[in-house]
Design an enzyme around this catalytic site. Structure first.
Site, PDB file in Angstrom:
ATOM      1  N   SER A 259       0.853  -1.186   0.000  1.00 20.79           N
ATOM      2  CA  SER A 259       0.000   0.000   0.000  1.00 20.79           C
ATOM      3  C   SER A 259       0.894   1.243   0.000  1.00 20.79           C
ATOM      4  CB  SER A 259      -0.867   0.018   1.256  1.00 20.79           C
ATOM      5  OG  SER A 259      -0.046   0.249   2.385  1.00 20.79           O
ATOM      6  N   LYS A 260       0.288   2.383  -0.236  1.00 21.98           N
ATOM      7  CA  LYS A 260       1.039   3.653  -0.231  1.00 21.98           C
ATOM      8  C   LYS A 260       1.708   3.877   1.125  1.00 21.98           C
ATOM      9  CE  LYS A 260       0.224   6.795  -3.779  1.00 21.98           C
ATOM     10  NZ  LYS A 260      -1.077   6.781  -4.450  1.00 21.98           N
ATOM     11  N   ARG A 261       0.942   3.581   2.188  1.00 21.24           N
ATOM     12  CA  ARG A 261       1.438   3.806   3.546  1.00 21.24           C
ATOM     13  C   ARG A 261       2.653   2.906   3.830  1.00 21.24           C
ATOM     14  NH1 ARG A 261       0.112   1.619   8.137  1.00 21.24           N
ATOM     15  NH2 ARG A 261      -1.471   0.346   7.110  1.00 21.24           N
TER      16      ARG A 261
END
Ligand code: GLU
Length: 500
Positions: A259-261
């Site tokens: 994910s981006k995070r």
């Protein structure tokens, strides 16, 4: 099927400049490059920038920088031209228009005048009936002459592919083999948006044809629309290139995609999925290439060290693996260490220098060249050189007074050891690793301590570190004056320690 001895391959890497260049792109470009070089063909860079909404300023430059850093130089591309340019899709708008209308003329596409509102309503109705969202074909039934007149009148429209309602299509993915899909499960996909810009589906097929691409190597996110792509090629009567869909990358745990995070959090551990970050983190292009080459491809079940030249020689499409590959950063470290150790001392000296500069040290190639053999075995990333060897370039080192006290020794005994060493080194005829070692060991005996105890104190005094490259070699590089200075400082610190 094409293998090593076959025709020169024309292969393109066709990224969209929509963000940072990540390892998935690096891997696709690498495989493109390998196939082109191995067959004596061409590696083409095509920038797929037709979606202005997703365009990110600077992304194209980053792509080129990343490829060049990896050593994957292209033969044709936006910056160097070539016989089939332009190589940026935003500069090829008219070409796609022409092919879109050819599809309309051939009865394989049609203009669609449905408004965004109507399509939203349609989607909602379908959702409420739990149906897959798709176009209901209203404009497909408009007689061609009427549709042409409405277009000529300037009525806003998109162009859709007229997907057959019956039958099925069989497409061939080089890695997965034949895939058959019922046409009824496919949509009347949009080929050209209302602003006149073609979507990937049409633009890429047209470009691959006009650029005489023999192999399309791309991510498996294109598998769902792969049948549409082949429909388009067949409707235009164009030859089909070999399609190769690569495996997807999963996060290190193997569960799902990053994910981006998670991607952002990685940097804190000194890792990244972006090529430019890997460079800044001290990874070598050789290490990164070796690592990504093996994410979805293998030569056999045991060979793991490959240079780019080895890969050009040994790569084959036959050994691609469609199974998803979990990103394994421990392996990246492993490969990077291996490749650092296979570099010459000159090369190590050259490559670590920028990391010293960033850390604020003024270095010289001469000195780095002498340091390289001392640190090469221990480095995982190039920036490891800075904490390991920064003491060579400092005016002074600042050991903690406590650390200057030898193991199982008192401060007074340690001070004596430092003072005696000072005189010993000051009196040596020449100052080298060889000339110092014997006398220092004798000194340890005389002081009734082990050589290890003495060297421990000297290491902290001279390098300011508990762990350092080999001590005597390091002292020789530092030179007698610097070593004596540092011993003097250490002696003073020990004296202060005893007094207080
Ligand atoms: N522009 C597409 C992407 O970045 C390229 C896919 C392809 O190689 O055809 O995903």
């Amino acid at each position: 099927m094409i293998s090593k001895t076959d025709q020169p391959a024309r292969v393109r890497f066709a990224p969209s400049p929509t963000g940072h260049t990540h390892l998935g792109s690096g891997r696709t470009a690498l495989y493109d490059y390998l196939l082109a070089r191995q067959t004596g063909g061409q590696f083409i860079l095509r920038i797929e920038d037709s979606d202005q909404k997703r365009y990110v300023e600077g992304a194209e430059q980053e792509l080129m920088d990343s490829l060049r850093w990896l050593g994957l130089e292209w033969d044709e591309g936006p910056d160097k031209g070539g016989p089939y340019g332009p190589y940026r899709q935003s500069e090829r708008k008219e070409i796609y228009q022409q092919y879109a209308w050819e599809l309309v003329e051939r009865g394989s596409a049609y203009p669609c005048f449905c408004s965004a509102d109507r399509l939203a309503e349609l989607r909602q109705e379908q959702q409420s009936r739990r149906e897959t969202g798709r176009y209901d074909g209203r404009c497909r039934r408009i007689p061609p002459a009427e549709a042409a007149a409405r277009v000529a009148d300037g009525e806003p429209h998109v162009i859709r592919f007229k997907m057959p309602h019956e039958g099925s299509i069989t497409v061939n993915d080089y890695v997965r083999g034949e895939i058959t899909v019922e046409n009824a499960n496919l949509d009347d996909y949009i080929l050209v948006r209302s602003d006149g810009l073609a979507l990937y589906h049409l633009a890429a097929m047209v470009d691959d044809h006009l650029m005489k691409i023999s192999h399309v190597i791309r991510g498996s996110e294109w598998l769902p629309t792969f049948p549409l792509h082949v429909h388009i090629l067949r409707a235009l009567g164009l030859q089909e290139p070999v399609f190769v869909h690569l495996s997807v990358f999963l996060k290190p745990s193997g569960k799902g995609k990053m994910s981006k995070r998670e991607t952002a959090a990685l940097m804190q551990d000194g890792y990244s999925i972006f090529i430019k970050d890997l460079k800044e983190l001290g990874y070598t292009p050789e290490g990164v290439l070796n690592w990504i080459a093996l994410m979805g491809w293998s030569y056999d079940d045991h060979t793991e060290f490959f240079t780019l030249a080895d890969l050009v020689d040994k790569f084959s499409l036959e050994r691609l693996n469609p199974a998803p590959a979990a990103i394994n950063f421990t392996k990246l470290d492993h490969f990077n260490g291996l490749h650092i150790r296979s570099l010459s001392d000159e090369e190590i000296a050259r490559r670590v220098q920028p990391f010293f500069e960033i850390a604020g040290y003024a270095t010289s190639q001469d000195k780095l060249l002498r340091i390289a053999p001392l640190i090469r075995e221990r480095m995982v990333t190039l920036d490891d050189a800075v904490p390991m060897a920064g003491f060579f370039f400092k005016d002074q080192v600042m050991p903690a007074a406590q650390e200057l006290v030898g193991k199982n020794m008192t401060p007074a005994e340690s001070l004596r050891a430092v003072q005696r060493t000072y005189h010993l080194l000051a009196g040596l005829r020449d100052f080298s690793h060889e000339s110092a070692e014997g006398p220092l060991r004798e000194l340890a005996d005389e002081l009734g301590i082990k050589a290890g105890q003495l060297f421990g104190i000297l290491r902290v005094a001279v390098t300011g570190q508990i762990v350092s490259p080999p001590l005597l070699e390091s002292m020789a590089i530092l030179g007698r004056d610097v070593v004596l200075d540092r011993l003097q400082v250490a002696a003073r610190m020990l004296e202060d320690n005893i007094e207080s």
